[in-house]
Design a protein around this motif. Structure first.
Motif, PDB file in Angstrom:
ATOM      1  N   GLU A 223      21.317  74.947  49.547  1.00  0.00           N
ATOM      2  CA  GLU A 223      21.692  75.685  48.338  1.00  0.00           C
ATOM      3  C   GLU A 223      21.877  77.173  48.639  1.00  0.00           C
ATOM      4  O   GLU A 223      22.792  77.824  48.100  1.00  0.00           O
ATOM      5  N   ILE A 224      21.022  77.727  49.491  1.00  0.00           N
ATOM      6  CA  ILE A 224      21.134  79.142  49.848  1.00  0.00           C
ATOM      7  C   ILE A 224      22.420  79.386  50.628  1.00  0.00           C
ATOM      8  O   ILE A 224      23.133  80.374  50.390  1.00  0.00           O
ATOM      9  N   VAL A 225      22.743  78.491  51.557  1.00  0.00           N
ATOM     10  CA  VAL A 225      24.007  78.620  52.288  1.00  0.00           C
ATOM     11  C   VAL A 225      25.174  78.504  51.311  1.00  0.00           C
ATOM     12  O   VAL A 225      26.151  79.254  51.390  1.00  0.00           O
ATOM     13  N   GLY A 226      25.074  77.565  50.364  1.00  0.00           N
ATOM     14  CA  GLY A 226      26.129  77.386  49.377  1.00  0.00           C
ATOM     15  C   GLY A 226      26.323  78.604  48.491  1.00  0.00           C
ATOM     16  O   GLY A 226      27.461  78.976  48.162  1.00  0.00           O
ATOM     17  N   SER A 227      25.244  79.253  48.104  1.00  0.00           N
ATOM     18  CA  SER A 227      25.374  80.461  47.274  1.00  0.00           C
ATOM     19  C   SER A 227      25.990  81.602  48.070  1.00  0.00           C
ATOM     20  O   SER A 227      26.668  82.471  47.505  1.00  0.00           O
ATOM     21  N   TRP A 228      25.777  81.612  49.381  1.00  0.00           N
ATOM     22  CA  TRP A 228      26.409  82.615  50.244  1.00  0.00           C
ATOM     23  C   TRP A 228      27.912  82.357  50.330  1.00  0.00           C
ATOM     24  O   TRP A 228      28.719  83.283  50.223  1.00  0.00           O
ATOM     25  N   PHE A 229      28.309  81.089  50.492  1.00  0.00           N
ATOM     26  CA  PHE A 229      29.736  80.763  50.499  1.00  0.00           C
ATOM     27  C   PHE A 229      30.394  81.177  49.184  1.00  0.00           C
ATOM     28  O   PHE A 229      31.539  81.629  49.160  1.00  0.00           O
ATOM     29  N   ALA A 230      29.663  81.015  48.082  1.00  0.00           N
ATOM     30  CA  ALA A 230      30.230  81.308  46.756  1.00  0.00           C
ATOM     31  C   ALA A 230      30.573  82.786  46.586  1.00  0.00           C
ATOM     32  O   ALA A 230      31.340  83.141  45.683  1.00  0.00           O
ATOM     33  N   ARG A 231      30.042  83.636  47.434  1.00  0.00           N
ATOM     34  CA  ARG A 231      30.349  85.057  47.348  1.00  0.00           C
ATOM     35  C   ARG A 231      31.752  85.368  47.847  1.00  0.00           C
ATOM     36  O   ARG A 231      32.249  86.487  47.673  1.00  0.00           O
ATOM     37  N   GLY A 232      32.424  84.388  48.454  1.00  0.00           N
ATOM     38  CA  GLY A 232      33.815  84.561  48.859  1.00  0.00           C
ATOM     39  C   GLY A 232      33.971  85.407  50.095  1.00  0.00           C
ATOM     40  O   GLY A 232      33.122  85.403  50.995  1.00  0.00           O
ATOM     41  N   GLY A 233      35.080  86.126  50.169  1.00  0.00           N
ATOM     42  CA  GLY A 233      35.332  86.983  51.323  1.00  0.00           C
ATOM     43  C   GLY A 233      35.688  86.217  52.578  1.00  0.00           C
ATOM     44  O   GLY A 233      35.524  86.739  53.692  1.00  0.00           O
ATOM     45  N   GLY A 234      36.147  84.980  52.434  1.00  0.00           N
ATOM     46  CA  GLY A 234      36.518  84.185  53.593  1.00  0.00           C
ATOM     47  C   GLY A 234      35.348  83.622  54.361  1.00  0.00           C
ATOM     48  O   GLY A 234      35.513  83.151  55.495  1.00  0.00           O
ATOM     49  N   ARG A 235      34.158  83.664  53.756  1.00  0.00           N
ATOM     50  CA  ARG A 235      32.966  83.209  54.475  1.00  0.00           C
ATOM     51  C   ARG A 235      33.077  81.754  54.936  1.00  0.00           C
ATOM     52  O   ARG A 235      32.763  81.431  56.074  1.00  0.00           O
ATOM     53  N   ARG A 236      33.510  80.885  54.041  1.00  0.00           N
ATOM     54  CA  ARG A 236      33.561  79.467  54.423  1.00  0.00           C
ATOM     55  C   ARG A 236      34.607  79.217  55.501  1.00  0.00           C
ATOM     56  O   ARG A 236      34.357  78.473  56.462  1.00  0.00           O
ATOM     57  N   ASP A 237      35.777  79.809  55.375  1.00  0.00           N
ATOM     58  CA  ASP A 237      36.846  79.575  56.336  1.00  0.00           C
ATOM     59  C   ASP A 237      36.487  80.076  57.725  1.00  0.00           C
ATOM     60  O   ASP A 237      36.981  79.538  58.729  1.00  0.00           O
ATOM     61  N   ARG A 238      35.623  81.082  57.805  1.00  0.00           N
ATOM     62  CA  ARG A 238      35.261  81.662  59.098  1.00  0.00           C
ATOM     63  C   ARG A 238      34.038  80.986  59.724  1.00  0.00           C
ATOM     64  O   ARG A 238      33.643  81.336  60.834  1.00  0.00           O
ATOM     65  N   THR A 239      33.452  80.033  59.017  1.00  0.00           N
ATOM     66  CA  THR A 239      32.208  79.404  59.463  1.00  0.00           C
ATOM     67  C   THR A 239      32.436  77.969  59.901  1.00  0.00           C
ATOM     68  O   THR A 239      33.077  77.187  59.198  1.00  0.00           O
ATOM     69  N   VAL A 240      31.906  77.619  61.067  1.00  0.00           N
ATOM     70  CA  VAL A 240      31.815  76.222  61.485  1.00  0.00           C
ATOM     71  C   VAL A 240      30.467  75.723  60.987  1.00  0.00           C
ATOM     72  O   VAL A 240      29.408  76.130  61.481  1.00  0.00           O
ATOM     73  N   LEU A 241      30.508  74.854  59.998  1.00  0.00           N
ATOM     74  CA  LEU A 241      29.294  74.436  59.283  1.00  0.00           C
ATOM     75  C   LEU A 241      28.810  73.082  59.774  1.00  0.00           C
ATOM     76  O   LEU A 241      29.548  72.093  59.770  1.00  0.00           O
ATOM     77  N   ALA A 242      27.541  73.045  60.184  1.00  0.00           N
ATOM     78  CA  ALA A 242      26.911  71.792  60.623  1.00  0.00           C
ATOM     79  C   ALA A 242      25.714  71.502  59.726  1.00  0.00           C
ATOM     80  O   ALA A 242      24.905  72.387  59.453  1.00  0.00           O
ATOM     81  N   THR A 243      25.613  70.270  59.261  1.00  0.00           N
ATOM     82  CA  THR A 243      24.413  69.841  58.556  1.00  0.00           C
ATOM     83  C   THR A 243      24.034  68.446  59.039  1.00  0.00           C
ATOM     84  O   THR A 243      24.682  67.901  59.944  1.00  0.00           O
ATOM     85  N   LYS A 244      22.979  67.881  58.462  1.00  0.00           N
ATOM     86  CA  LYS A 244      22.428  66.641  58.994  1.00  0.00           C
ATOM     87  C   LYS A 244      22.083  65.652  57.892  1.00  0.00           C
ATOM     88  O   LYS A 244      21.871  66.040  56.738  1.00  0.00           O
ATOM     89  N   VAL A 245      21.980  64.382  58.296  1.00  0.00           N
ATOM     90  CA  VAL A 245      21.603  63.292  57.405  1.00  0.00           C
ATOM     91  C   VAL A 245      20.602  62.403  58.119  1.00  0.00           C
ATOM     92  O   VAL A 245      20.700  62.198  59.328  1.00  0.00           O
ATOM     93  N   TYR A 246      19.623  61.908  57.409  1.00  0.00           N
ATOM     94  CA  TYR A 246      18.670  60.898  57.870  1.00  0.00           C
ATOM     95  C   TYR A 246      17.444  60.880  56.983  1.00  0.00           C
ATOM     96  O   TYR A 246      17.051  59.858  56.456  1.00  0.00           O
ATOM     97  N   GLY A 247      16.820  62.050  56.805  1.00  0.00           N
ATOM     98  CA  GLY A 247      15.506  62.109  56.177  1.00  0.00           C
ATOM     99  C   GLY A 247      15.513  61.781  54.698  1.00  0.00           C
ATOM    100  O   GLY A 247      16.531  61.849  54.006  1.00  0.00           O
ATOM    101  N   ASN A 248      14.330  61.447  54.212  1.00  0.00           N
ATOM    102  CA  ASN A 248      14.114  61.141  52.803  1.00  0.00           C
ATOM    103  C   ASN A 248      14.202  62.425  51.984  1.00  0.00           C
ATOM    104  O   ASN A 248      13.465  63.372  52.206  1.00  0.00           O
ATOM    105  N   MET A 249      15.103  62.432  51.007  1.00  0.00           N
ATOM    106  CA  MET A 249      15.261  63.608  50.161  1.00  0.00           C
ATOM    107  C   MET A 249      14.360  63.574  48.933  1.00  0.00           C
ATOM    108  O   MET A 249      14.265  64.553  48.197  1.00  0.00           O
ATOM    109  N   ALA A 250      13.721  62.452  48.695  1.00  0.00           N
ATOM    110  CA  ALA A 250      12.820  62.346  47.547  1.00  0.00           C
ATOM    111  C   ALA A 250      11.416  62.750  47.978  1.00  0.00           C
ATOM    112  O   ALA A 250      11.068  62.705  49.158  1.00  0.00           O
TER     113      ALA A 250
END
Length: 331
Positions: A64-91
């Motif tokens: 969510e913090i990374v997402g709020s940073w992207f929301a600030r614009g300025g080409g942040r998302r386009d300039r970033t190679v974004l990696a995240t992960k899947v596996y763990g229990n989110m509950a």
């Protein structure tokens, strides 16, 4: 900032990887945003996170913090190679069936949730956070195919995989013309070199970029004895684990020899530990997980540090690796 190809792909990434695990629990949103701004300004374009990162009782907070940073614009998302992960229990508590691991149904559910938290419509590198012994790779790759076709994921990587699972994953992918894994995120540093026996050789054989996590071995290689003497080791988990490790007299003697060696050369232990990883064959770049802008600045200095052959040889004497495989464990 230097850049390199991620494994066998055409994707160019910085040789320093910004890890975000401390965003939320260790660094508040404003500090996290400032660190990401500094990273992008310095040319660091490779950011790593995971769906489970956050604070106690708040998994997903880091995304969510990374997402709020992207929301600030300025080409942040386009300039970033974004990696995240899947596996763990989110509950919280015990996982409800199909709410963790790598089944097709959970991969689909997890990627949609991550995209929402990250405030983006695609993930550059989607990583399997751990081995799922119950789900066949045919199913995993089928799920990834759908995400690639939808434009939601571009590449797939692994984390904490043994060498044989890297081989199994990529052989399964190759049989059906899929790209397969392009990266492996593993525990690897001067102190912990077991990855050199099987994981890194397998990764190099299959063109998989190695992204080491915990490059300072939870603070042990970051001047732990100096901080102990100065009373500045802190009370966070990394400092606590380093203090526990230093109770072993063999470990303590190794770390003392390491710090003494670097004192002779006028070098900072944490910066040398990062710079050493940048000399290792197969390594794309280490993940640094700063809690403060000052810690990030130190990581940037390490990226420009050149270690002499003599110093590298001396480091091998202090922290000897296992040697080549299979000779490390056979004749």
């Amino acid at each position: 900032m230097e850049y390199t190809q991620l494994g066998r792909t055409g994707l160019r990434v910085s040789r320093v990887v910004l890890g975000t695990m401390n965003f939320g629990g260790g660094a508040d949103e404003a500090t996290s945003h400032a660190i990401m701004d500094s990273a992008l300004d310095a040319g660091v374009n490779f950011f790593d996170t995971a769906n489970v990162y956050g604070d106690t009782g708040r998994r997903g907070w880091t995304e969510e913090i990374v997402g709020s940073w992207f929301a600030r614009g300025g080409g942040r998302r386009d300039r970033t190679v974004l990696a995240t992960k899947v596996y763990g229990n989110m509950a919280e508590g015990e996982a409800w069936p199909n709410h963790d691991k790598l089944s097709a149904v959970n991969i689909r559910r997890a990627v949609e949730a991550s995209l929402k938290r990250l405030n983006t419509d695609y993930i550059d590198l989607y990583q399997f956070h751990h081995v799922d012994r119950d789900t066949p790779f045919d199913e995993i790759w089928q799920a990834v195919d759908v995400l690639v076709q939808q434009g939601k994921v571009l590449y797939a990587g692994s984390s904490n995989f043994p060498g044989y699972k890297i081989a199994q994953a990529n052989e399964t992918a190759a049989r059906t013309g899929r790209v397969g894994l392009v990266s492996e995120q593993c525990l690897y540093n001067l102190f912990e070199r077991r990855a050199e026996m099987e994981v890194i050789p397998a990764a190099r054989e299959y063109g998989v970029g190695v992204i080491p996590w915990s490059p300072l071995q939870q603070g042990l290689l970051g001047g732990a004895l100096r901080k102990e003497r100065e009373g500045t080791s802190g009370s966070r988990t990394s400092g606590g684990r380093a203090a526990q490790a230093l109770k072993d007299p063999v470990v303590r003697a190794q770390v003392q020899a390491y710090e003494d060696l670097l004192d002779e050369h006028g070098l900072e232990p944490g910066e040398v530990a990062l710079a050493w990883l940048l000399t290792r064959p197969g390594v794309t770049g280490p993940i640094v997980g700063p809690r403060t802008p000052e810690q990030f600045d130190s990581a940037l200095r390490a990226a420009g540090l050149e270690l002499s052959p003599e110093l590298l040889a001396a480091l091998d004497e202090v922290f000897p690796g296992p040697g080549p495989s299979p000779e490390a464990f056979a004749w």
